[in-house]
Design a protein around this motif. Structure first.
Motif, PDB file in Angstrom:
ATOM      1  N   ARG A 113      43.575  36.180  57.088  1.00  0.00           N
ATOM      2  CA  ARG A 113      42.943  36.995  58.133  1.00  0.00           C
ATOM      3  C   ARG A 113      43.675  36.883  59.471  1.00  0.00           C
ATOM      4  O   ARG A 113      43.286  37.543  60.437  1.00  0.00           O
ATOM      5  CB  ARG A 113      41.484  36.558  58.310  1.00  0.00           C
ATOM      6  N   TRP A 141      50.091  44.770  50.802  1.00  0.00           N
ATOM      7  CA  TRP A 141      50.820  43.504  50.906  1.00  0.00           C
ATOM      8  C   TRP A 141      50.035  42.349  50.284  1.00  0.00           C
ATOM      9  O   TRP A 141      50.634  41.372  49.807  1.00  0.00           O
ATOM     10  CB  TRP A 141      51.133  43.190  52.371  1.00  0.00           C
ATOM     11  N   ARG A 142      48.702  42.446  50.282  1.00  0.00           N
ATOM     12  CA  ARG A 142      47.900  41.364  49.698  1.00  0.00           C
ATOM     13  C   ARG A 142      48.154  41.240  48.194  1.00  0.00           C
ATOM     14  O   ARG A 142      48.119  40.131  47.630  1.00  0.00           O
ATOM     15  CB  ARG A 142      46.420  41.601  49.973  1.00  0.00           C
ATOM     16  N   TRP A 143      48.429  42.367  47.540  1.00  0.00           N
ATOM     17  CA  TRP A 143      48.660  42.332  46.094  1.00  0.00           C
ATOM     18  C   TRP A 143      50.007  41.707  45.747  1.00  0.00           C
ATOM     19  O   TRP A 143      50.215  41.282  44.609  1.00  0.00           O
ATOM     20  CB  TRP A 143      48.545  43.744  45.528  1.00  0.00           C
ATOM     21  N   PHE A 158      48.423  38.359  45.274  1.00  0.00           N
ATOM     22  CA  PHE A 158      47.393  38.293  44.227  1.00  0.00           C
ATOM     23  C   PHE A 158      47.972  38.445  42.822  1.00  0.00           C
ATOM     24  O   PHE A 158      47.392  37.944  41.853  1.00  0.00           O
ATOM     25  CB  PHE A 158      46.332  39.376  44.457  1.00  0.00           C
ATOM     26  N   HIS A 217      46.516  47.376  52.784  1.00  0.00           N
ATOM     27  CA  HIS A 217      46.213  46.167  52.008  1.00  0.00           C
ATOM     28  C   HIS A 217      47.155  45.945  50.831  1.00  0.00           C
ATOM     29  O   HIS A 217      46.973  44.979  50.086  1.00  0.00           O
ATOM     30  CB  HIS A 217      44.763  46.234  51.497  1.00  0.00           C
ATOM     31  N   LEU A 237      48.421  32.982  57.314  1.00  0.00           N
ATOM     32  CA  LEU A 237      49.445  33.411  56.364  1.00  0.00           C
ATOM     33  C   LEU A 237      50.668  32.499  56.404  1.00  0.00           C
ATOM     34  O   LEU A 237      51.216  32.124  55.355  1.00  0.00           O
ATOM     35  CB  LEU A 237      49.856  34.854  56.665  1.00  0.00           C
ATOM     36  N   SER A 274      48.807  31.202  46.644  1.00  0.00           N
ATOM     37  CA  SER A 274      48.977  32.655  46.543  1.00  0.00           C
ATOM     38  C   SER A 274      47.666  33.368  46.824  1.00  0.00           C
ATOM     39  O   SER A 274      47.623  34.394  47.517  1.00  0.00           O
ATOM     40  CB  SER A 274      49.498  33.039  45.153  1.00  0.00           C
ATOM     41  N   THR A 275      46.567  32.806  46.284  1.00  0.00           N
ATOM     42  CA  THR A 275      45.247  33.380  46.537  1.00  0.00           C
ATOM     43  C   THR A 275      44.908  33.335  48.019  1.00  0.00           C
ATOM     44  O   THR A 275      44.451  34.331  48.617  1.00  0.00           O
ATOM     45  CB  THR A 275      44.174  32.608  45.747  1.00  0.00           C
ATOM     46  N   GLY A 285      46.911  35.868  50.050  1.00  0.00           N
ATOM     47  CA  GLY A 285      46.388  37.215  49.896  1.00  0.00           C
ATOM     48  C   GLY A 285      45.105  37.450  50.670  1.00  0.00           C
ATOM     49  O   GLY A 285      44.782  38.591  51.025  1.00  0.00           O
ATOM     50  N   LEU A 286      44.369  36.378  50.956  1.00  0.00           N
ATOM     51  CA  LEU A 286      43.110  36.484  51.701  1.00  0.00           C
ATOM     52  C   LEU A 286      43.296  36.275  53.201  1.00  0.00           C
ATOM     53  O   LEU A 286      42.307  36.266  53.944  1.00  0.00           O
ATOM     54  CB  LEU A 286      42.106  35.445  51.176  1.00  0.00           C
ATOM     55  N   MET A 332      52.243  43.881  56.611  1.00  0.00           N
ATOM     56  CA  MET A 332      51.632  42.679  57.189  1.00  0.00           C
ATOM     57  C   MET A 332      51.514  42.821  58.708  1.00  0.00           C
ATOM     58  O   MET A 332      50.510  42.420  59.312  1.00  0.00           O
ATOM     59  CB  MET A 332      52.482  41.446  56.869  1.00  0.00           C
TER      60      MET A 332
END
Length: 486
Positions: A108, A179-181, A184, A177, A113, A101-102, A105-106, A48
């Motif tokens: 920016r 960390w986004r999962w 997700f 990327h 966050l 959560s979505t 994960g998105l 992150m």
């Protein structure tokens, strides 16, 4: 009522036996998902940082903001489920958790966050007391013990397996990327949980729905009190001023005010939390055990992850694998403990606490000096032992603590119990983490020594929980020689 699975409890809301266990399964999946997000994010912090350019303060809020808002809403959400029905509260909570959560994960920017993590924690706080309340509502006797055993296994596994799953997702998703999962992965699980919960969970609370307002003054006093107590604990590493600790006594004043208000409010209307529950020895001492045990229990994973990843330069995946023996031991013992808790009572919890302490002290012993072998291999057996002990603590203690709580108050009673767990976790991480970094500084970067010292403090905190368990056992013997076996 007996634990015969062929005869569902009278207040099961019309649920047959199979449907009750299916409803529990949905609840456990949601509980696992929300509790996992406490620990899974730890290993994603470096990723992150690189992706968003976050400051240390931003990253601290990503980690601690979730726990803060989680703890804030537990009791009001539990009370809402008791009064208006648990299905609606559960579905709204899981849906909000899935949405946030979505959005996380998105993200920016660090601010994006942090905001979504705060909302995500609040959603988790809505979900969790409904699960405990659901068990109280749908199960009785030995069945309730087995159901709480499964919940205890869920708590233990989700806490311990978070770093492993986080490491796997980052490995698969890549350093930038991955960390986004971590966020997700909640989305498909959450969607399925919402659909199944709407079909399987009871539609009405036990008895008549409570149409009284849900005590907004009590909610405000509790929220301010918990916030003031938790803030200096979760921000201890970032707030360097000693004045931060003044917030804790200020928070305690608000919590005393909450207690006085609830006592007055209960004269004419159902309160947010019924203080008479603290008149039950099982509830009071069980809550103390949970608060203190979580202070030592969750701190273990915090310092172990730091030691392995930062001190010894192991990957996130290897650090997660190193904690897996604890998770496996906890899962096995939780299922067993839930089955036998009604036979052995609080002595089972005391035995589990002692086993955890032996496992931690053995871990310190095998890491004495400068360990030459692989640390994950050296610690596997003692952490397995500690995990087995932990499985005999969390689920059996929750079963015994809530055993005498009336079903119409099951959600708020469980919410207060879990609020204590969140406060205990924050205080334990603050205290053990402070000793860890202090020892690291005084030994000029000796990570092994810092880890051993802080692990001994965690064992000492758990020893205090053992004292509370022994007080309950001795008190039970004095009042009723058979009490320790109920």
């Amino acid at each position: 009522m007996s634990g015969d699975r062929s005869s569902p409890p009278a207040d099961a809301g019309g649920h047959d036996d199979r449907r009750r266990w299916q409803a529990l399964g949905v609840g456990l999946v949601a509980a696992f998902m929300t509790l996992l997000d406490i620990s899974i994010v730890n290993v994603a912090v470096p990723s992150m940082d690189r992706a968003l350019g976050a400051t240390p303060s931003d990253l601290q809020w990503v980690l601690s903001g979730y726990a803060l808002t989680f703890g804030l809403v537990l009791v009001p959400a539990g009370r809402f489920g008791d009064a208006r029905g648990r299905r609606a509260a559960f579905v709204v909570g899981v849906a909000l958790f899935t949405l946030t959560s979505t959005l996380a994960g998105l993200a920016r920017s660090p601010e994006w966050l942090v905001a979504t993590r705060l909302l995500q924690g609040a959603a988790a706080g809505v979900v969790n007391p409904q699960v405990s309340g659901l068990i109280q509502q749908l199960f009785r006797g030995a069945e309730r013990g087995r159901a709480f055993g499964l919940l205890g296994a869920t708590i233990g596994i989700s806490t311990a397996v978070g770093p492993l799953l986080g490491g796997l997702l980052i490995q698969l998703g890549g350093a930038e990327h991955g960390w986004r999962w971590v966020f997700f992965v909640n989305v498909p699980v959450g969607i399925v949980a919402v659909l199944l919960a709407w079909r399987l969970l009871p539609t009405r609370p036990t008895g008549q729905p409570d149409r009284h307002r849900l005590d907004p003054v009590g909610v405000l006093l509790l929220a301010v009190g918990v916030t003031l107590v938790l803030l200096p604990l979760v921000q201890h590493a970032q707030w360097h001023t000693p004045w931060k600790w003044a917030l804790i006594p200020a928070g305690l004043v608000f919590l005393v005010g909450f207690g006085l208000w609830e006592r007055w409010y209960a004269r004419n209307r159902p309160p947010l939390f019924d203080l008479r529950l603290f008149g039950l020895r099982s509830y009071t001492l069980g809550s103390v055990i949970a608060l203190v045990y979580f202070g030592g229990f969750t701190a273990i994973f915090f310092i172990f992850t730091l030691y392995l990843q930062t001190g010894l330069r192991y990957s996130a995946l290897v650090a997660g694998l190193a904690i897996t023996p604890f998770a496996l031991g906890s899962a096995v013992a939780s299922a067993l403990g839930g089955r036998v808790v009604t036979r052995y009572g609080r002595p089972l919890v005391a035995g589990g606490l002692l086993t955890v302490m032996v496992g931690l002290v053995t871990t310190v012993y095998v890491l004495r000096g400068s360990p030459s072998g692989s640390v994950p291999l050296l610690t596997a057996a003692p952490l397995l032992l500690a995990g087995l002990g932990s499985g005999l603590v969390i689920a059996p203690n929750q079963t015994l603590t809530l055993a005498e709580v009336p079903v119409p108050q099951a959600g708020s009673g469980a919410g207060m119990l879990q609020t204590g767990q969140r406060i205990g976790s924050a205080a334990g991480i603050a205290a053990v983490g402070a000793l860890f970094f202090s020892s690291l500084s005084s030994t000029r970067g000796d990570w092994a020594t810092a880890f051993r010292h802080s692990l001994l403090l965690a064992a000492g905190i758990i020893a205090l929980a053992l004292v509370a368990a022994l007080v309950d056992i001795v008190g039970g013997h004095r009042r009723d020689p058979a009490a320790a076996h109920r």
